[in-house]
Design an enzyme around this catalytic site. Structure first.
Site, short mmCIF file in Angstrom:
data_model
loop_
_atom_site.label_atom_id
_atom_site.label_comp_id
_atom_site.label_asym_id
_atom_site.label_seq_id
_atom_site.Cartn_x
_atom_site.Cartn_y
_atom_site.Cartn_z
CD1 TRP A 247 -27.13 8.08 -12.04
CD2 TRP A 247 -24.93 8.24 -12.41
NE1 TRP A 247 -26.48 7.49 -10.99
CE2 TRP A 247 -25.13 7.57 -11.19
CE3 TRP A 247 -23.63 8.48 -12.85
CZ2 TRP A 247 -24.08 7.11 -10.40
CZ3 TRP A 247 -22.58 8.03 -12.06
CH2 TRP A 247 -22.80 7.35 -10.86
CG ASP A 248 -29.20 4.15 -13.18
OD1 ASP A 248 -29.21 3.02 -12.67
OD2 ASP A 248 -29.17 5.20 -12.50
NE ARG B 294 -33.20 12.09 -5.28
CZ ARG B 294 -34.12 11.66 -4.43
NH1 ARG B 294 -34.74 12.55 -3.65
NH2 ARG B 294 -34.45 10.40 -4.35
N GLY C 138 -26.17 10.38 -7.08
CA GLY C 138 -26.08 9.01 -7.55
C GLY C 138 -25.27 8.15 -6.62
CG ASP D 136 -28.29 7.11 -3.60
OD1 ASP D 136 -27.59 6.66 -4.53
OD2 ASP D 136 -29.52 7.10 -3.62
CD GLU E 165 -27.94 -0.99 -7.51
OE1 GLU E 165 -28.19 0.22 -7.48
OE2 GLU E 165 -28.34 -1.79 -6.63
#
Length: 541
Positions: A158-159, A204, A315, A317, A501
């Site tokens: 997804w990044d 996953r 995502g 986490d 990030e």
């Protein structure tokens, strides 16, 4: 400790056997790290002296990403008779002699203005296609790609969508298309897109943004051709998330990612195939399991591991979204939750499949997916709209109640245009009242110490919230969010010459929380900043 290793090896080896039906993969990927590294896996990952800011490895991932200098069989044969297993300096010497160590520090420093810096970062974060490596955790990719940066040395699912937004903004369309092709290849080879292209992510995926990638590529090309080019992969992506649907019943309401709701509807959850410690966070998960044993000895360790892994698939986490007790990670119960964002993304995938089948002159299939999407839309509105709190929330299918957690997952029904006008107004009001801060929108309203909670803000959720608001004509709020986020990013960059990030959107600074330090690079931050930079020049629906 040995039992954890044995269980993990058996589970992952079983999963690998099904992936190896493809002979292209058989020779070079999906060897579980425990099998790849043998006794080194346990001996290194539980050796306290090897980990820490002044030691060889900052975290478990750093060891698993090392590449052997010679065949692993030779290394393991030598290690069998190695007498220095209990001596830090001898172990350090052995590792350095046999492995190429990795660095978490980006090999790029620059003090240009922020836009120039990002354009240079596209080169710094660029990785060429990989050659197969027999003794590596890296799953090779046939096309070039962009990595996030820092400890994230591989492509992430997804990044990459949010990175692509910046690539399109900077006319790097060929690179964006190259990344999409890598994901299509992974779907063809594995049947799904893993969390990242590492064997330790084999259990996953991540939030399913592949259909959004196709939509973005089509918009960039002003052509619907990508839908027909990638129709097979769109279908396989959907089949992965819906696997197990046919086995659902009132007596057996859950199977893998699928849940049969009390009303008979089928919705989805995050669900990792394995119930063992995450290899790349092995030490962290063993520690969390220790806390569980101490505080809740009657609870199941395997269930904890699956919930941690499934939280990683989300995502987010980790986040208060997944916790029964916001103060304790061991209370995580991800697989009990129907996430509103995941189901909105699958709604978009169903709509994309309908469009792709319509474009390929298959009206029956197109209508089938329109029916699926409308059923999912109805179910999301039924189970995830909290009429009392006037916000979209996750739903606990075990307790048959909404979680009550306010998070930016609640903007996804606006992002995918399934909310009513009145619901969108209420969500927008809540965003302004509680989520919008001086530097953008905060992820949740709870300060838990987890990185996907307040006061942290993340680039992908700034973009999703911005588009969600624009979709319902709340342009003034959207533009305020955009301006505040970009101003904060630029201010922090001018002081640090770093793009991070995540950020503290309350105090307008670097931030922390979670399992590892804030990372520099950074793919999706660069992408969203550049997409925001040209957003005022674009027309939105």
């Amino acid at each position: 400790m040995k039992s954890f290793i044995a269980i993990t090896t058996i589970c992952i080896a079983g999963a690998c056997s099904q992936f190896r039906k493809n002979p292209v993969l058989e020779s070079f990927i999906l060897t579980p790290p425990q099998q790849l590294y043998g006794p080194l896996f346990q001996d290194i990952l539980i050796n306290d002296s090897l980990f820490g800011p002044n030691c060889l490895f900052a975290d478990s991932k750093d060891f698993l990403d090392c590449t052997p200098k010679r065949p692993m069989k030779e290394i393991l044969d030598n290690y069998h008779s190695f007498a220095g297993k209990q001596d830090y300096h001898l172990m350090e010497q052995f590792i350095k002699q046999n492995f190429n160590l990795v660095s978490t520090t980006p090999a790029f420093t620059d003090s240009s203005d922020i836009d120039t810096h990002i354009k240079k970062l596209w080169t710094a974060l660029h990785r060429e296609a990989n050659l197969p490596a027999h003794s590596s955790t890296l799953i090779p990719l046939d096309h070039a790609y962009i990595v996030p940066g820092g400890r994230f040395r591989e492509i992430y699912y997804w990044d990459s969508y949010f990175t692509m937004l910046g690539l399109f903004a900077d006319n790097e369309t060929a690179m964006a298309e190259s990344m999409i092709q890598n994901f299509a290849d992974l779907i063809d080879k594995l049947g799904f897109i893993p969390n990242g292209n590492r064997s330790y992510y084999a259990g996953r995926s991540q939030p399913p943004f592949f259909s959004h990638m196709i939509e973005a590529l089509a918009a960039n090309k002003s052509s619907d051709q990508p839908y027909t080019t990638y129709i097979t992969q769109l279908q396989k992506e959907y089949d992965f998330w819906m696997q197990g649907r046919e086995s659902l019943s009132d007596e057996n309401p859950d199977s893998l990612h699928c849940i049969r709701m009390k009303g008979g509807e089928v919705l989805n959850r995050y669900y990792d195939h394995f119930d063992t410690p995450r290899e790349e966070m092995y030490r962290n998960d063993i520690e969390t399991a220790g806390q569980l044993k101490m505080n809740q000895p009657h609870l199941n360790e395997k269930q904890l591991y699956r919930n941690l892994r499934s939280g990683a698939e989300s995502g987010w986490d980790f986040s208060s979204r997944w916790l029964k007790d916001y103060n304790n990670l061991y209370s995580i119960h991800t697989i009990d939750i129907i996430p509103v964002d995941l189901n909105c993304l699958l709604y978009h995938l169903e709509k994309s499949l309908a469009k792709a089948y319509r474009l390929t002159n298959k009206p029956e299939e197109a209508n089938r997916y329109i029916t699926f999407s409308e059923a999912r839309k109805t179910a999301i509105l039924k189970y995830c709209w909290n009429e009392k709190k006037k916000f979209f929330m996750d739903y606990n299918w075990c307790t048959q109640q909404m979680t009550g957690n306010f998070s930016l997952a609640g903007v996804y029904p606006l992002y995918t245009k399934i909310a009513t006008k009145e619901q969108a107004q209420a969500v927008a009001d809540k965003i302004v009242k509680d989520f919008l801060k001086s530097g953008g929108v905060t992820t949740t309203l709870y300060q838990t110490g987890q990185q996907w909670d307040a006061p942290n803000g993340w680039a992908p959720l700034q973009w999703v919230t911005y588009i969600a608001l624009r979709n319902y004509r709340h342009t003034e709020i959207a533009d305020t969010l955009r301006t505040r986020w970009m101003t904060m990013i630029k201010t922090v960059y001018n002081h640090t010459h770093k793009l991070l990030e995540k950020y503290d959107v309350v105090h307008l600074q670097d931030t922390g929380g979670g399992e590892y330090p804030n990372q520099d690079g950074f793919g999706w931050t660069n992408g969203v900043y550049r997409a925001f930079a040209i957003a005022n020049k674009k027309d939105f629906p």
